[in-house]
Design a protein around this motif. Structure first.
Motif, PDB file in Angstrom:
ATOM      1  N   THR A 184     -92.666  88.580 -28.012  1.00  0.00           N
ATOM      2  CA  THR A 184     -93.158  90.159 -28.153  1.00  0.00           C
ATOM      3  C   THR A 184     -93.720  90.187 -29.618  1.00  0.00           C
ATOM      4  O   THR A 184     -94.752  90.899 -29.737  1.00  0.00           O
ATOM      5  CB  THR A 184     -92.237  90.947 -27.632  1.00  0.00           C
ATOM      6  OG1 THR A 184     -90.966  90.794 -28.399  1.00  0.00           O
ATOM      7  CG2 THR A 184     -92.022  90.893 -26.205  1.00  0.00           C
ATOM      8  N   LYS A 241     -80.934  95.949 -31.264  1.00  0.00           N
ATOM      9  CA  LYS A 241     -81.175  94.255 -31.420  1.00  0.00           C
ATOM     10  C   LYS A 241     -79.969  93.867 -31.939  1.00  0.00           C
ATOM     11  O   LYS A 241     -79.252  93.018 -31.672  1.00  0.00           O
ATOM     12  CB  LYS A 241     -82.356  94.101 -32.076  1.00  0.00           C
ATOM     13  CG  LYS A 241     -82.626  92.392 -31.822  1.00  0.00           C
ATOM     14  CD  LYS A 241     -83.993  91.830 -32.319  1.00  0.00           C
ATOM     15  CE  LYS A 241     -85.144  92.038 -31.755  1.00  0.00           C
ATOM     16  NZ  LYS A 241     -86.466  91.808 -32.136  1.00  0.00           N
ATOM     17  N   TRP A 259     -85.729  91.071 -21.002  1.00  0.00           N
ATOM     18  CA  TRP A 259     -86.212  91.450 -22.528  1.00  0.00           C
ATOM     19  C   TRP A 259     -86.069  89.889 -23.150  1.00  0.00           C
ATOM     20  O   TRP A 259     -84.912  89.287 -23.157  1.00  0.00           O
ATOM     21  CB  TRP A 259     -85.615  92.380 -23.079  1.00  0.00           C
ATOM     22  CG  TRP A 259     -86.106  92.587 -24.410  1.00  0.00           C
ATOM     23  CD1 TRP A 259     -87.480  92.538 -24.967  1.00  0.00           C
ATOM     24  CD2 TRP A 259     -85.158  92.973 -25.643  1.00  0.00           C
ATOM     25  NE1 TRP A 259     -87.662  92.609 -26.454  1.00  0.00           N
ATOM     26  CE2 TRP A 259     -86.322  92.822 -26.894  1.00  0.00           C
ATOM     27  CE3 TRP A 259     -83.883  92.788 -26.104  1.00  0.00           C
ATOM     28  CZ2 TRP A 259     -85.835  92.956 -28.208  1.00  0.00           C
ATOM     29  CZ3 TRP A 259     -83.553  93.189 -27.463  1.00  0.00           C
ATOM     30  CH2 TRP A 259     -84.611  93.213 -28.318  1.00  0.00           C
ATOM     31  N   ASN A 302     -87.195  96.566 -19.492  1.00  0.00           N
ATOM     32  CA  ASN A 302     -88.294  95.933 -20.348  1.00  0.00           C
ATOM     33  C   ASN A 302     -87.919  94.511 -19.687  1.00  0.00           C
ATOM     34  O   ASN A 302     -87.125  93.878 -19.881  1.00  0.00           O
ATOM     35  CB  ASN A 302     -87.932  96.039 -21.604  1.00  0.00           C
ATOM     36  CG  ASN A 302     -89.197  95.385 -22.558  1.00  0.00           C
ATOM     37  OD1 ASN A 302     -89.992  94.699 -22.090  1.00  0.00           O
ATOM     38  ND2 ASN A 302     -88.813  95.047 -23.745  1.00  0.00           N
ATOM     39  N   ARG A 312     -97.216  91.182 -19.300  1.00  0.00           N
ATOM     40  CA  ARG A 312     -96.566  92.603 -19.594  1.00  0.00           C
ATOM     41  C   ARG A 312     -97.645  93.208 -20.547  1.00  0.00           C
ATOM     42  O   ARG A 312     -98.163  92.863 -21.378  1.00  0.00           O
ATOM     43  CB  ARG A 312     -95.393  92.701 -20.301  1.00  0.00           C
ATOM     44  CG  ARG A 312     -94.748  93.935 -20.540  1.00  0.00           C
ATOM     45  CD  ARG A 312     -93.671  94.077 -21.303  1.00  0.00           C
ATOM     46  NE  ARG A 312     -94.146  93.858 -22.937  1.00  0.00           N
ATOM     47  CZ  ARG A 312     -93.414  93.953 -23.934  1.00  0.00           C
ATOM     48  NH1 ARG A 312     -91.977  94.133 -23.658  1.00  0.00           N
ATOM     49  NH2 ARG A 312     -93.764  93.984 -25.073  1.00  0.00           N
TER      50      ARG A 312
HETATM   51  N1  GLU Z   1     -88.690  95.977 -27.569  1.00  0.00           N
HETATM   52  C1  GLU Z   1     -90.154  95.691 -28.045  1.00  0.00           C
HETATM   53  C2  GLU Z   1     -91.059  94.811 -27.408  1.00  0.00           C
HETATM   54  O1  GLU Z   1     -90.528  94.252 -26.355  1.00  0.00           O
HETATM   55  C3  GLU Z   1     -90.261  95.522 -29.516  1.00  0.00           C
HETATM   56  C4  GLU Z   1     -90.438  93.895 -30.070  1.00  0.00           C
HETATM   57  C5  GLU Z   1     -89.236  93.221 -30.068  1.00  0.00           C
HETATM   58  O2  GLU Z   1     -88.120  93.774 -30.611  1.00  0.00           O
HETATM   59  O3  GLU Z   1     -89.186  92.432 -29.211  1.00  0.00           O
HETATM   60  O4  GLU Z   1     -92.135  94.443 -27.301  1.00  0.00           O
END
Ligand code: GLU
Ligand code: PMP
Length: 401
Positions: free
Chosen positions: A15, A103, A127, A177, A376
């Motif tokens: 991401t 995170k 995620w 997510n 996505r």
């Molecule tokens: N959570 C967000 C995403 O899924 C931010 C980027 C990340 O920390 O992965 O895009």
């Protein structure tokens, strides 16, 4: 060069990689619409930002205790008790650890609870950081998906089919997510009881809880909405990044038993020490004025909901045949693109690269979330850009135009 086996399976965050590439192409002068970034496009509400500025001016520029400012830990506990108060919960500040973003809360929890020989179930599509963090703890990710038509949601029967004697944990994200699927309180209760009865740690990622498209404006159900006795060993992962548009401030938190919280804090005392002090002060302001915060959140959620409807309608019209799971929360569309694969496009990565190359629209390949049939799209961007993105999609090769 030989690196340690700690990072043998490490892959950088897809991401973050896509949004970094989109930013780079923009600075090179390319006309890019970035629908990869998973962060609200709104500025942090001014009264929260001012609290951060004030904190610096007033000298809140030193270390805090590793698990966070006591006042902030108490404010997090109080905000949790707003749902959990009547349900037998008694969250206090010693069950809260403030981290550098949600995170790090997840990272600390996985490091503290899982290790070699352990299996950790991950609700899939996931995620992108979950399996990486589980692997960094040297545990084994086990991918578990419910039926696609149910937004991939899990139930005890599906979980039981994947359980082994080594199963130690389950990571669940609702609203999800990347899919936006939301568990009802009953579904969550069934999963929580299943974990409780088997001594499985439940990591409930509730970072999108407030971004819920509910008529009455209620947050999505979380563990604190269940009776405390339904929940065994659990860590709630949350933070201010999404609901308060504060991604760059880097404040998350883990809410758990005091026993686990102590270990999470100890771990953190040897990694980041503590989350940035002025950021903690800003988060404290955000949580201390719930009525003001609720107004800000309601306005953002209304915008996300309008954009969700706009983009879904636009894609359905411009690209008939592409299936989209209707999200109940968060700010992503998970779009099934595999009907457009072929002709040199052999999966979601190629589909996204082609789209970026041809019409300058950035999305994240579903393979990064454990399902190559999808891509996505983040609709956390302006209505005008979303409209233009749909127009570009309609004429793109990848979209079949
Ligand atoms: N959570 C967000 C995403 O899924 C931010 C980027 C990340 O920390 O992965 O895009
Ligand atoms: N969990 C999920 C599901 C997310 O999408 C994100 C977004 N990056 C996080 C956790 C981490 O949030 P933070 O930016 O507070 O670290």
């Amino acid at each position: 060069m030989d690196f340690s086996s700690n990072i043998a399976r490490l892959r950088p965050s897809a991401t973050i990689a896509v949004s970094t590439l989109a930013k780079k192409l923009k600075t090179e002068g390319r006309d890019i619409i970035d629908l990869s970034a998973g962060e609200p496009d709104f500025p942090t509400p001014d009264w929260i930002a001012q609290a951060g500025i004030r904190a610096i001016r007033e000298g809140h520029t030193r270390y805090t205790p590793a698990p966070g400012l006591p006042e902030l830990r108490s404010a997090v506990a109080a905000s949790m008790m707003r749902s959990g108060g009547g349900k037998g919960w008694s969250v206090t500040s010693d069950g809260v650890v403030v981290t550098c973003g949600a995170k790090q809360a997840l990272y600390n929890a996985c490091m503290a609870l899982f290790g070699p020989g352990d299996e950790v179930m991950i609700a899939t599509p996931y995620w992108t950081s979950y399996p990486q963090i589980v692997s960094l703890a040297r545990a084994e990710p086990v991918f578990v998906a419910g039926p696609e038509e149910g937004g991939f949601r899990l139930d005890p029967e599906i979980l039981e089919a994947h359980r082994t004697p080594a199963t130690r944990g389950l990571i669940l994200c609702s609203p999800s997510n990347p899919t936006g699927a939301v568990y009802s309180a009953e579904e969550l209760q069934a999963v929580a009881r299943w974990c409780r009865d088997r001594g499985i740690h439940l990591l409930s990622d509730e970072i999108y809880r407030r971004i819920h498209f509910d008529e009455a404006g209620a947050p999505a159900p979380g563990l604190m909405d269940l009776d405390a006795e339904d929940v065994g060993s659990a860590v709630i992962i949350d933070g201010v990044s999404k609901a308060y548009a504060m991604t760059g401030w880097r404040i998350g938190y883990a809410v758990t038993s005091p026993e686990i919280a102590k270990k999470l804090g100890a771990l953190q005392s040897h990694s980041t020490s503590n989350a940035a002090t002025p950021s903690q002060m800003a988060a404290l302001e955000a949580l201390s004025r719930p009525d003001d915060a609720d107004r800000e959140i309601a306005a953002m959620v209304q915008a996300f909901r309008r954009r969700r409807d706009q983009v879904m309608a636009g894609i359905r019209e411009a690209l008939p045949g592409l299936e989209i799971l209707e999200p109940g929360g968060a700010f992503y569309l998970f779009i099934r693109t595999d009907s457009r694969y072929g002709d040199g496009i052999d999966g979601s990565e190629a589909w996204c690269s082609d789209l970026l190359e041809e019409v300058g629209v950035a999305m994240v390949p579903g393979v990064a979330f454990g399902d190559d049939r999808f891509v996505r799209l983040s609709y956390a961007t302006s209505d005008a850009l979303l409209e233009e993105a749909v127009r570009r999609l309609a004429r793109s090769r990848a979209g079949g135009g």
